[in-house]
Write a protein that holds these residues in place. Structure first.
Motif, PDB file in Angstrom:
ATOM      1  N   GLU A  35      18.700   1.386  18.808  1.00 38.86           N
ATOM      2  CA  GLU A  35      17.315   0.891  18.792  1.00 38.86           C
ATOM      3  C   GLU A  35      17.298  -0.544  18.257  1.00 38.86           C
ATOM      4  OE1 GLU A  35      14.078   1.706  19.716  1.00 38.86           O
ATOM      5  OE2 GLU A  35      13.692  -0.240  18.771  1.00 38.86           O
ATOM      6  N   ARG A  36      16.622  -1.407  19.007  1.00 38.12           N
ATOM      7  CA  ARG A  36      16.619  -2.829  18.629  1.00 38.12           C
ATOM      8  C   ARG A  36      15.793  -3.109  17.368  1.00 38.12           C
ATOM      9  NH1 ARG A  36      12.559  -5.126  23.355  1.00 38.12           N
ATOM     10  NH2 ARG A  36      10.833  -3.861  22.616  1.00 38.12           N
ATOM     11  N   ASP A  37      14.722  -2.334  17.137  1.00 34.45           N
ATOM     12  CA  ASP A  37      13.912  -2.575  15.929  1.00 34.45           C
ATOM     13  C   ASP A  37      14.772  -2.379  14.689  1.00 34.45           C
ATOM     14  OD1 ASP A  37      11.739  -3.016  17.522  1.00 34.45           O
ATOM     15  OD2 ASP A  37      10.744  -1.112  17.056  1.00 34.45           O
ATOM     16  N   ALA A  38      14.488  -3.189  13.665  1.00 37.02           N
ATOM     17  CA  ALA A  38      15.294  -3.115  12.444  1.00 37.02           C
ATOM     18  C   ALA A  38      15.015  -1.838  11.653  1.00 37.02           C
ATOM     19  CB  ALA A  38      15.018  -4.342  11.575  1.00 37.02           C
ATOM     20  N   SER A  39      13.819  -1.279  11.801  1.00 35.50           N
ATOM     21  CA  SER A  39      13.455  -0.068  11.045  1.00 35.50           C
ATOM     22  C   SER A  39      12.277   0.599  11.752  1.00 35.50           C
ATOM     23  CB  SER A  39      13.058  -0.435   9.608  1.00 35.50           C
ATOM     24  OG  SER A  39      11.740  -0.929   9.604  1.00 35.50           O
ATOM     25  N   THR A  42       9.103  -1.645  11.756  1.00 34.11           N
ATOM     26  CA  THR A  42       9.148  -3.036  12.216  1.00 34.11           C
ATOM     27  C   THR A  42       7.953  -3.379  13.097  1.00 34.11           C
ATOM     28  OG1 THR A  42      11.546  -2.983  12.213  1.00 34.11           O
ATOM     29  CG2 THR A  42      10.524  -4.726  13.519  1.00 34.11           C
ATOM     30  N   ARG A  43       7.595  -2.481  13.987  1.00 35.78           N
ATOM     31  CA  ARG A  43       6.572  -2.758  14.982  1.00 35.78           C
ATOM     32  C   ARG A  43       5.438  -1.766  14.855  1.00 35.78           C
ATOM     33  NH1 ARG A  43       7.188  -1.451  20.140  1.00 35.78           N
ATOM     34  NH2 ARG A  43       9.152  -0.472  19.600  1.00 35.78           N
ATOM     35  N   ASP A 106      -1.747  10.588  16.190  1.00 36.84           N
ATOM     36  CA  ASP A 106      -1.436   9.168  16.068  1.00 36.84           C
ATOM     37  C   ASP A 106       0.025   8.949  16.427  1.00 36.84           C
ATOM     38  OD1 ASP A 106      -3.986   8.740  15.307  1.00 36.84           O
ATOM     39  OD2 ASP A 106      -3.560   8.256  13.220  1.00 36.84           O
ATOM     40  N   ARG A 107       0.271   7.845  17.106  1.00 37.47           N
ATOM     41  CA  ARG A 107       1.647   7.576  17.562  1.00 37.47           C
ATOM     42  C   ARG A 107       2.632   7.490  16.407  1.00 37.47           C
ATOM     43  NH1 ARG A 107       2.997   4.759  22.518  1.00 37.47           N
ATOM     44  NH2 ARG A 107       1.222   4.854  23.902  1.00 37.47           N
TER      45      ARG A 107
END
Ligand SMILES: Cc1cc2nc3c(=O)[nH]c(=O)nc-3n(C[C@H](O)[C@H](O)[C@H](O)COP(=O)(O)OP(=O)(O)OC[C@H]3O[C@@H](n4cnc5c(N)ncnc54)[C@H](O)[C@@H]3O)c2cc1C
Length: 379
Positions: A35-39, A42-43, A106-107
């Motif tokens: 996964e590109r997100d750091a944690s 992150t987004r 909720d997502r």
């Protein structure tokens, strides 16, 4: 499963990739998610989702997570309000008892549920995949942004709209639909925006007219997510945050409350241009590689199908891997069901986008929602 692949690399830790990892885990099969997100934080993960019994909830059931989902879901989120641009009400459906067919969640809560269900270390955060290849011996390999390479027996592209894995299978590219959602959020609505909270209710509010829309969703944490929906050229909302006034100017004679949903956003409005892959997107079998979710069948969100399908894809792929003797037979079985299923939903999503944003979109939406409320699945 008699002969499990020794290494399964899943690119993308969205709802589809995580569901695949979870259902594989319930079958005793390990996988690694790049996964590109750091944690996980992150987004921003976006608004709320209603999970369909035959797709999203079926996938959670396959992962043994249905009871946890019920704890986290918001049954009251099923309330539906349809307004004209002057604020008059065309339809007001209260939330069905217990959340009905498609309870909302909720997502961030749903992604958290999936993440918490995986063994530690399954997700490799901050691992962006730059490209993928298949070696002459037919073995897939990934190159990560830091130059590291990873080989796998099975490579699954679960990396969304702009998949780095899709080019191994298909030349298809997402095409701009002509519609952009301007994504805003109101915080502390129970205290700071009580009139707007009342306007939106506890679920989803659609206001449609002039081939535009203001779509607002009540989400957890006392917030409202607002998608101002406009037909604009692809470059209209470029990477810069678009000034709220520029969006408001597209809704000059709309009801004051509906305009306030746009104007009172906390923080800048974030453009979300809607892209789609061709309806019926498919590919020829390439040994050891497949796709799921948006990477396979990106579609407009107007039928509320994309996340539900991504999760079902993940669960179905895991089941195929667990129940077939070899990877290729499993992938053939998975894709044979995937292609027609996603073509049907992609066609419906494209039709909804077109209908809701036509000059007579308000009437068409009322007809759709009325038949949905009466028990026909007219998503
Ligand atoms: C505004 C909006 C509203 C929506 N509403 C609904 C709805 O109500 N119901 C519904 O069912 N669907 C809805 N959708 C669609 C839904 O969001 C998507 O279909 C769903 O998120 C797809 O899941 P996925 O796992 O395939 O991809 P994604 O959620 O896009 O996840 C892909 C993951 O891959 C990672 N990634 C990407 N590139 C790389 C790389 N190179 N290397 C490593 N990691 C990478 C990303 O960081 C991400 O975590 C909506 C979409 C939008 C835009």
């Amino acid at each position: 499963m008699s002969t499990a692949p020794t290494s399964i690399a899943i690119v993308g830790g969205g709802l589809g990739g995580l569901t695949l990892a979870r259902v594989l885990h319930t079958h005793g099969i390990a996988s690694t998610v790049y996964e590109r997100d750091a944690s996980p934080t992150t987004r921003d993960q976006g608004g709320t989702l209603d999970l369909d019994e035959d797709s999203g909830r079926r996938a959670l059931s396959a992962g043994g997570l249905l009871d946890d989902f019920r704890e986290l879901s918001r049954p009251e989120g099923g309330e539906l309000i349809l307004l004209a641009k002057d604020g008059s009400t065309l339809l007001h459906e209260p939330a069905p008892e217990g959340g009905g067919d498609r309870p909302e969640i909720d997502r961030y809560a749903l992604r958290g549920l999936l993440l918490d269900s995986l063994p530690r270390g399954t997700v490799r955060w901050g691992h962006k995949v730059r490209s993928a290849t298949v070696s002459p011996a037919g073995r897939p390999a990934l190159t990560l942004a830091d130059g590291e390479t990873v080989e796998a027996d099975l490579l699954v592209g679960a990396d969304g709209a702009w998949s780095r894995i899709r080019p191994l299978l298909s030349d298809a590219r997402p095409v701009y639909s002509g519609v952009t959602l301007m994504d805003g959020q109101l915080e502390d609505v129970g205290t700071r925006h009580r009139a707007l909270a009342e306007l939106v209710g506890h679920g989803t509010m659609f206001a449609l007219g002039d081939e535009k829309g203001v779509i607002a969703q009540r989400i957890g944490g006392d917030r409202i997510r607002v998608y101002s929906t406009v037909k604009v050229p692809e470059a209209w909302a470029d990477t810069e945050a678009v000034a709220t006034k520029r969006v408001l100017d597209l809704f000059p004679d709309w009801d004051d409350g509906l305009r306030a949903l746009i104007a009172d956003s906390d923080g800048p409005l974030v453009p979300r241009p809607i892209y789609a892959l061709p309806v019926g997107h498919r590919w020829e079998r390439v040994p050891g590689v497949t796709l799921l979710g948006d990477a396979a069948h990106l579609m407009s969100p107007f039928a509320g199908a994309g996340a539900n399908l991504a999760m079902l894809d993940g669960a179905e792929l895991a089941r195929a891997i667990a129940t077939h003797d070899d990877v290729e037979t499993a992938l053939t079985a998975y894709e044979t069901a995937l292609f027609p299923r996603s073509a049907t939903e992609a066609a419906l999503s494209a039709a909804h986008l077109d209908e809701f944003l036509r000059p007579d979109g308000l009437r068409l939406a009322r007809d759709r929602f009325t038949s949905y409320a009466s028990g026909d699945d007219a998503r």
